[in-house]
Design a protein around this motif. Structure first.
Motif, short mmCIF file in Angstrom:
data_model
loop_
_atom_site.label_atom_id
_atom_site.label_comp_id
_atom_site.label_asym_id
_atom_site.label_seq_id
_atom_site.Cartn_x
_atom_site.Cartn_y
_atom_site.Cartn_z
N ASP A 87 35.42 20.41 18.52
CA ASP A 87 34.90 19.30 17.96
C ASP A 87 35.76 17.99 18.39
N ILE A 88 35.25 17.15 19.14
CA ILE A 88 35.97 15.89 19.68
C ILE A 88 35.40 14.64 18.88
N VAL A 89 36.08 14.09 18.03
CA VAL A 89 35.78 13.02 17.31
C VAL A 89 36.53 11.84 17.95
N ILE A 90 35.39 10.74 18.47
CA ILE A 90 35.80 9.41 18.98
C ILE A 90 35.02 8.38 18.20
N ALA A 91 35.85 7.89 17.21
CA ALA A 91 35.36 7.01 16.30
C ALA A 91 36.20 5.53 16.41
N GLY A 92 35.39 4.41 15.96
CA GLY A 92 36.53 3.18 15.65
C GLY A 92 36.40 2.42 16.79
N MET A 93 35.90 2.65 18.18
CA MET A 93 36.17 1.84 19.22
C MET A 93 34.74 1.60 19.81
N GLY A 94 34.80 0.68 20.96
CA GLY A 94 33.55 0.25 21.53
C GLY A 94 32.85 1.41 22.30
N GLY A 95 31.59 1.16 22.51
CA GLY A 95 30.63 2.23 23.03
C GLY A 95 31.19 2.22 24.52
N GLU A 96 31.51 1.32 25.14
CA GLU A 96 31.92 1.16 26.64
C GLU A 96 33.11 2.02 26.82
N LEU A 97 34.30 1.74 25.89
CA LEU A 97 35.27 2.68 25.81
C LEU A 97 35.32 4.25 25.52
N ILE A 98 34.37 4.49 24.64
CA ILE A 98 33.84 5.65 24.58
C ILE A 98 33.25 6.50 25.66
N ALA A 106 35.77 15.88 32.34
CA ALA A 106 34.74 16.72 32.72
C ALA A 106 34.43 18.00 32.01
N TRP A 107 35.57 18.43 31.40
CA TRP A 107 35.56 19.66 30.45
C TRP A 107 34.58 19.46 29.25
N LEU A 108 34.28 18.36 28.98
CA LEU A 108 33.40 17.93 27.81
C LEU A 108 31.93 18.41 28.00
N LYS A 109 31.51 18.69 29.44
CA LYS A 109 30.01 19.23 29.86
C LYS A 109 30.12 20.66 29.60
N ASP A 110 30.07 20.88 28.38
CA ASP A 110 30.37 22.48 27.90
C ASP A 110 29.45 22.54 26.60
N SER A 111 28.35 23.33 26.56
CA SER A 111 27.43 23.34 25.33
C SER A 111 28.42 24.00 24.45
N SER A 112 29.56 24.71 24.22
CA SER A 112 30.20 25.07 23.13
C SER A 112 31.16 23.89 22.39
N ARG A 113 31.09 22.60 23.11
CA ARG A 113 31.64 21.58 22.53
C ARG A 113 30.79 20.61 21.64
N HIS A 114 31.23 19.97 20.82
CA HIS A 114 30.60 19.18 20.08
C HIS A 114 31.11 17.86 20.00
N LEU A 115 30.46 16.69 20.44
CA LEU A 115 31.12 15.42 20.36
C LEU A 115 30.46 14.67 18.99
N ILE A 116 31.41 13.98 18.17
CA ILE A 116 31.20 13.06 17.07
C ILE A 116 31.42 11.64 17.51
N LEU A 117 30.51 10.87 17.72
CA LEU A 117 30.88 9.63 18.21
C LEU A 117 30.50 8.42 17.31
N GLN A 118 31.14 7.49 17.18
CA GLN A 118 31.00 6.55 16.19
C GLN A 118 31.32 5.02 16.78
N PRO A 119 30.27 4.51 17.66
CA PRO A 119 30.73 3.21 18.28
C PRO A 119 30.65 2.24 17.49
N MET A 120 31.52 1.26 17.42
CA MET A 120 31.52 -0.10 16.75
C MET A 120 30.71 -1.09 17.58
N THR A 121 30.64 -1.13 18.81
CA THR A 121 29.77 -2.03 19.68
C THR A 121 28.96 -1.33 20.70
N ARG A 122 28.09 -1.74 21.28
CA ARG A 122 27.50 -1.29 22.47
C ARG A 122 26.93 0.28 22.30
#
Length: 236
Positions: A87-98, A106-122
């Motif tokens: 599980d990869i958490v990318i939080a507290g930054m802009g949508g463009e940076l995420i 590229a390894w995130l393109k794997d159905s076993s991974r979960h992305l938890i994303l919290q964009p501050m903008t965009r």
């Protein structure tokens, strides 16, 4: 460890027992909380800056989790290998940076991974990118923290590229959420669209498109003549 509403919502979306990578960890509040409450047993706290990473190390040591939480100086996921995170958490930054961080791994393109994303903008650009790259937003929730409104998305890769209409681009799955937080998020987005509308000529295609969207969001956020409660004031 007590988290604010924004990080608490991110924590709720982490799977029990997952190996977690917290990108842009700052003080490592999220991984410390997850280990402390027993939801996970190991994590990576990563940041691109040495100062925040030192803060993270101090907080991890203070709580006695040096063996469970590893710190890494990394630009996004650059120094993190695929076998280190479920599980990869990318939080507290802009949508463009995420978007940039996801695109570089590229390894995130794997159905076993979960992305938890919290964009501050965009956030709208991030949703559009996810749709075009085969990432499905499985769940999306809104929260209010320090009088500001945020969206947190739980995503996984299934390889299916999706169309992203205006409504989905701006509010994602929050159109299906009847909570006060989701209604507030839609309200704030709509206020921004109303300001944007002023920049287009009356009757132009863009004006008509935005006007139609604004009317739709008006009906989804608060009743006509309604006023957001004080606890939901703020901006995205």
């Amino acid at each position: 460890m007590k988290l604010d509403e924004r990080l608490s919502l991110c924590a709720q979306m982490v799977r029990d027992g997952a190996a977690v990578a917290d990108i842009g960890t700052d003080h490592a509040y999220l991984p410390v909380y997850l280990v402390e409450c027993g939801k996970i047993h190991k994590a990576i706290a990563a940041d691109v800056r040495e100062g925040p990473l030192e803060n993270a190390k101090g907080n991890i040591s203070k709580n006695g989790f040096d063996q469970q939480i590893k710190t890494v100086l990394s630009d996004g996921l650059e120094k993190i290998s695929p076998d280190e995170a479920d599980d990869i958490v990318i939080a507290g930054m802009g949508g463009e940076l995420i978007i940039r961080i996801i695109s570089a791994a590229a390894w995130l393109k794997d159905s076993s991974r979960h992305l938890i994303l919290q964009p501050m903008t965009r956030a709208e650009q991030l949703r559009e990118y996810l749709c075009s790259e085969g990432f499905k937003i499985v769940k999306e929730k809104a929260c209010i923290s320090l009088k500001k409104t945020y969206s947190v998305m739980l995503c996984e890769y299934d390889g299916k590229k999706r169309s992203c209409d205006d409504r989905y681009r701006y509010i994602g799955m929050l159109s299906e959420d009847n909570s006060p937080q989701a209604k507030r998020y839609i309200y704030v987005i709509n206020e921004k669209l109303k300001k944007k509308l002023r920049g287009f000529s009356h009757g132009s295609d863009e004006y008509i498109r935005l006007e139609r969207l604004i009317k739709e969001f008006d009906e989804m956020s608060y009743p006509k003549g309604g006023v957001p409660s004080e606890q939901c004031t703020g901006d995205i």
